[in-house]
Design a protein around this motif. Sequence first.
Motif, PDB file in Angstrom:
ATOM      1  N   LEU A   1      -3.421  -1.301  -6.684  1.00 53.27           N
ATOM      2  CA  LEU A   1      -4.344  -1.751  -5.642  1.00 53.27           C
ATOM      3  C   LEU A   1      -4.770  -3.201  -5.885  1.00 53.27           C
ATOM      4  O   LEU A   1      -4.872  -4.006  -4.950  1.00 53.27           O
ATOM      5  CB  LEU A   1      -5.571  -0.842  -5.608  1.00 53.27           C
ATOM      6  CG  LEU A   1      -5.355   0.557  -5.029  1.00 53.27           C
ATOM      7  CD1 LEU A   1      -6.570   1.433  -5.299  1.00 53.27           C
ATOM      8  CD2 LEU A   1      -5.078   0.487  -3.530  1.00 53.27           C
TER       9      LEU A   1
ATOM     10  N   CYS B   1       1.401   2.073  -3.467  1.00 50.28           N
ATOM     11  CA  CYS B   1       0.189   2.718  -4.005  1.00 50.28           C
ATOM     12  C   CYS B   1       0.143   4.190  -3.599  1.00 50.28           C
ATOM     13  O   CYS B   1      -0.215   5.058  -4.391  1.00 50.28           O
ATOM     14  CB  CYS B   1      -1.056   1.998  -3.497  1.00 50.28           C
ATOM     15  SG  CYS B   1      -1.198   0.267  -4.004  1.00 50.28           S
TER      16      CYS B   1
ATOM     17  N   LEU C   1       0.820  -1.210   0.000  1.00 47.54           N
ATOM     18  CA  LEU C   1       0.000   0.000   0.000  1.00 47.54           C
ATOM     19  C   LEU C   1       0.856   1.262   0.000  1.00 47.54           C
ATOM     20  O   LEU C   1       0.438   2.297  -0.535  1.00 47.54           O
ATOM     21  CB  LEU C   1      -0.933   0.003   1.204  1.00 47.54           C
ATOM     22  CG  LEU C   1      -2.253  -0.741   1.045  1.00 47.54           C
ATOM     23  CD1 LEU C   1      -3.040  -0.730   2.350  1.00 47.54           C
ATOM     24  CD2 LEU C   1      -3.097  -0.138  -0.071  1.00 47.54           C
TER      25      LEU C   1
END
Length: 643
Positions: A324, A301, A298
């Motif tokens: 994701l 991301c 993450l």
Amino acid sequence: MNKCTLSLHLPDILTSNLEAPSIKWLLETSTDPEVFIAAASLVPLVEWPLDLDVSDMLHQLSDIFTSCVGFDGQIVPSLDGKASACIMAMSHLYCGRVLHAYPDRGELHGRGRTDFGMFNEMTWWNIGDANDTVLTTTMNLFLPEDENGGFMWYSLDDCPDHVTEWLSHCLPYHFVTGRVNQGIEAFAIKVISKRLSSPSSPSNQIIANCTLLACVMVGVQFDKKNIIRIDKSAALPQVTQSLLARFQSVLWAWDGGDLEKDSTGVTRRAYHLLNIICRILELAQSHYNPSFDTMRNLDVCKKIYSRAKSPDLSVSLSALPNALRFTLTASQVSRDPASLWTDSYSTGDSHSPEDFDWLVEYLDYIYSDDKEAAFDILLLMSLMEVRCSPAKQHQFFESLIACMGSNMPVHLRYAALRAARIVREEIVSIDTIDVNVRDMVLTKLSPAILTTVCPRPGTTLADDPHHFFHDDRDKCYLELIFPLARNSNWHPHLFGDHHIDRCISMVGEYCRSYSRHAFYLSGILFRIAPEQLSVPSLDAITEQQWWDMISSAWFCAQFVIGDIYCFESLPVLVEGTKRYMGVASEDGLERLVRCVDVVLDILEGRDSEQGEGESVTVTVKEFRAVASDMLEKLVNSKGVISS
């Protein structure tokens, strides 16, 4: 993994056991044109050991190809098949010879012509797009060191499957030997995409070949003998696990800078392979161990999101949905809507609500244009039980309301319902949040939640039974509504937005199922009992249905009282049970007492360990005595009548 060569668990290739020597003999000795074409067509389908000398074959195939060219400089139409077989066979053998000679750049063909020149000359004749693609790909293996340009890459749309299959096998040679440019990179991605997007489910061999190609693109090294394998399916678990580990490490090392300035090209390739890696992991889900580095993925991301919003725009926001999706697939979380209610995921990473503020922002930005990305965000947030920070509550609830809209896909509406259940504590504690958020939750979120479980206007049970009753969806809905019933401020909205009516409609479906639904339904309906005069439909519930629901609730209590809301609801269930015990049979009371005993054992263990909930335990214990007395009187009364 960059510094060592990965040896796959595959048996050694023994020359004596292969078809290659037989095919070599046929090509060198046969005078029958049909036999020659058949043998040449088999060349790309078998493994050619690196120690098998094929120099004479290469010369022979080159000569026979030249003989297929007419006086006009074009392939003789009747010899198209022979010319194509020669092109494919030569290209396949050259890949192995180049790998064997690497890092030497010596010429393999000889006869006064460079290998590059020979293949370039073969493209001058009208040989068709598929053959041009094969030749151009092979020619790049001999690209001069001072040549920075690329060649025209033909479309793969009409390319035969056997050609794209060969391309997925031969392209790793380019990356292993360093004969690669951005044209080859883009072409390799197209090849993998085509191989993995066929209408029929790709075989393990196709998946393995594409996975190994992706591996070498991001820097995983292999033994030469494993690269030449035609069928690598036996090594699928190894190559998939290696791909996941290497891909993650490359992305984690990226500092968020301009990818075009990546000197090695590995990070740039990894970035462009995001979508491909997701597809590979989805197809090979049973062949690798899930990643537990969700927060690190993450973080990548987040870097993409931050970089895409920065003034230099060196990274596109279009990559974020794939990033994701990779975070989910790396953790082996299924994106199949059918798995939405059953999937669970636990990460050992610590995080705070503020860590996900950017994700809330992105959800608000994306949900109207990219429903699948919005689904992934909500799925991820619900699986990780993410709670947004107070600063983002208003924005998050607005997005939830929008995603629950009747115009949204069903799976997105369900994902929003599941995400709302995660933040039910905030929804229950409506009095403690910002006044603007409170008003929006009460006036907009409440009716939006109902739309996720109610049939659309005009829908009948025969049209779509799942619109009326869906076990997992309804359980998630009840888990959300159940704690709301304890807050009297929510009662007008539970009535006015018809949540109570919806709960009443579920009684007949779930009251005898011994499912958790019954516990939640009884808790909701008993809490609003003092106001039942305002809900005429309560009269539709028969006394027997009430008792069936209560019996199921006590049976399921042992499984749910770990939830604080369920634990606190036990006194409400006790009072409701007393109200309808008169309709219970002897067997029904016996089952009730047994269930209450089980609950008491759990409560007393909880009290001794945690020293809390004594009043609840006392209430249940007193009720157990009442139920036991009633059962004893019923048994005695039957005995008197019998005597």
